[in-house]
Design a protein around this motif. Structure first.
Motif, short mmCIF file in Angstrom:
data_model
loop_
_atom_site.label_atom_id
_atom_site.label_comp_id
_atom_site.label_asym_id
_atom_site.label_seq_id
_atom_site.Cartn_x
_atom_site.Cartn_y
_atom_site.Cartn_z
N LEU A 18 45.63 26.87 35.36
CA LEU A 18 44.32 26.32 34.27
C LEU A 18 44.18 28.22 33.77
N VAL A 19 43.90 28.15 32.59
CA VAL A 19 42.91 28.61 32.02
C VAL A 19 41.86 27.94 31.23
N CYS A 49 36.83 36.55 33.23
CA CYS A 49 36.59 37.26 32.48
C CYS A 49 35.68 37.53 32.02
N ILE A 50 34.88 38.74 32.19
CA ILE A 50 33.93 39.36 31.96
C ILE A 50 34.12 39.92 31.03
N LEU A 85 45.08 42.17 32.02
CA LEU A 85 45.61 40.92 33.04
C LEU A 85 46.09 40.75 34.18
N THR A 86 46.50 39.85 34.53
CA THR A 86 47.10 40.07 35.67
C THR A 86 48.20 38.67 35.49
N LEU A 91 52.13 36.64 31.97
CA LEU A 91 50.85 37.20 31.92
C LEU A 91 49.69 36.51 31.37
N PRO A 92 49.19 35.52 31.40
CA PRO A 92 48.43 34.48 30.76
C PRO A 92 47.36 34.83 30.34
N LYS A 93 46.95 35.13 28.78
CA LYS A 93 46.15 36.43 28.16
C LYS A 93 44.61 34.85 28.91
N VAL A 94 43.94 36.09 29.20
CA VAL A 94 42.91 35.41 29.21
C VAL A 94 41.67 36.51 28.58
#
Length: 395
Positions: free
Chosen positions: A57-58, A182-183, A209-210, A342-345
């Motif tokens: 989940l993001v 993510c800061i 990204l992860t 590579l979910p965009k965070v």
């Protein structure tokens, strides 16, 4: 299984992630309308079931999340677990982390020490009580057995660092979930991720990204005979496994290590408790959906016990080269661009994933592109992974 069948409807919105026609990964969702500083017990339960269901989940818009609230959420996901990060205290991690802590700065956030600052570069004059910190870390893939050609990395060509689960694999059980807030991170230019194994495979990504793949899909890509063996087999990990393999070098894909005789002898590891050595099934069953995931952390595996039925005497494989060759043929099937997400965070988002169902890895980028600041937290699970078939108590 629908989470609503287990808990009341959540107060927030869940949207499955979109994918292109070329993409074959089948997990991930986005959450909006949730403030993790003020989350009810019912929504914690709903969120937990959604992580098991969607694997990842993001959760958007958590710019104001207090570090202690991130840790409290982690403990609420697993309230009977020991209240410590899965890799122990920062002091323990630095002492026993082996490969994981080698030449790497690790900081706990003051007042919430089980939330770890991960990233690189200058973190500002005061980062939640950490003053004038510059996080130093080696090049993420400098432990690979074959280095990149000079100039490739600075030109934006990179690799997957090390595909893994967040698991000590000794003394404590792997966390159900990992949370990563993510800061700060750069968003451009794109990096070009290369396999560098002769396959010619590569894919593009924003920096910082992860990457993830689903080990449920790994299992689904196995033959019926392979599934039968995996369902009935198990793995024994080395004592202090990241110290044991701390001098090993990785493959260029980031998945697995090269067999070069670099493993330490057990007597070189110092004192260890045989009762703390971990033995896990090859296949872990999702406690909410019932899905099976092929969950073998090959870089730390010291023995395989292979059988295809409950009554069969297992074949014990102790040669690490044989172990790695066996795993490589299975695990590399999912290591293709179409299965990797590579979910965009964005800054302020927090990503949460089912650590018992997925592998993930960092993807490095040139330092000159800017700092990366993340807050990571998880907790060693209160229960051990369960396979389709019970492992014998004595082998």
């Amino acid at each position: 299984m629908s989470p609503s069948a287990i808990t009341p409807e959540p107060t927030f919105t869940v949207t499955p992630m979109k994918k292109t026609a070329e993409e074959k990964h089948d997990f991930g969702a986005t959450v909006t309308g949730l403030d993790l500083n003020e989350i009810s017990d019912a929504d914690v339960k709903a969120l937990s079931n959604l992580i098991w269901t969607h694997k990842l989940l993001v959760v958007k818009g958590q710019q104001e999340l207090e570090p202690i609230k991130q840790w409290e959420l982690v403990t609420r996901f697993d309230p009977t677990a020991p209240k410590v990060h899965s890799h122990g205290s920062v002091k323990t991690f630095n002492k026993e982390g082996g490969l994981l802590s080698k030449a790497r700065d690790v900081y706990g956030i003051p007042g919430a020490e089980n939330v770890r600052l991960v990233g690189k570069g200058y973190q500002g004059p005061d980062h939640y009580g950490l003053k004038e910190i510059t996080v130093k870390k080696p090049l993420s893939h400098d432990w690979h057995c074959k280095p990149q050609a000079e100039g490739e990395f600075e030109a934006g060509n990179t690799r997957f660092q090390r595909w893994h689960i967040d698991a000590p694999l000794y003394a404590r059980d792997p966390a159900y979930f990992t949370t990563l807030r993510c800061i700060k991170r750069p968003t451009e230019p794109q990096v070009n991720i290369r396999w560098d194994d002769g396959s010619g495979l590569e894919m593009k990504s924003e920096p910082g990204l992860t990457a993830f793949f689903s080990n449920v899909q790994t299992y689904e890509l196995m033959s019926e005979e392979e599934k039968k063996i995996a369902d009935h087999s198990w793995v024994e990990y080395a004592p202090h496994p990241y110290m044991w393999m701390g001098n090993c070098r990785g493959l260029t894909t980031g998945l697995g290590v090269a067999t070069e005789g670099r493993e330490k002898k057990l007597e070189e590891l110092g004192d260890y408790d045989p009762k703390s050595v971990k033995t896990y099934p090859m296949v872990w069953v999702n406690p909410v959906t019932g899905e099976k995931a092929f969950m073998v952390h090959g870089i730390c595996a010291r023995k395989l016990f292979l059988r295809s039925s409950p009554d069969e005497t297992p074949v014990v494989v102790e040669d690490v080269g044989e172990i790695r060759a066996f795993l490589k043929t299975i695990q590399e099937r999912v290591l293709k661009p179409e299965y990797i997400m590579l979910p965009k965070v964005e800054e302020g988002d927090i990503i949460m994933w089912a650590n018992w169902q997925t592998f993930h890895t960092a993807v490095d980028y040139p330092d000159s592109w800017g700092p990366r600041t993340m807050h990571q937290a998880n907790i060693g699970a209160s229960t051990s992974p369960v396979g389709p078939v019970p492992i014998p108590v004595a082998v």
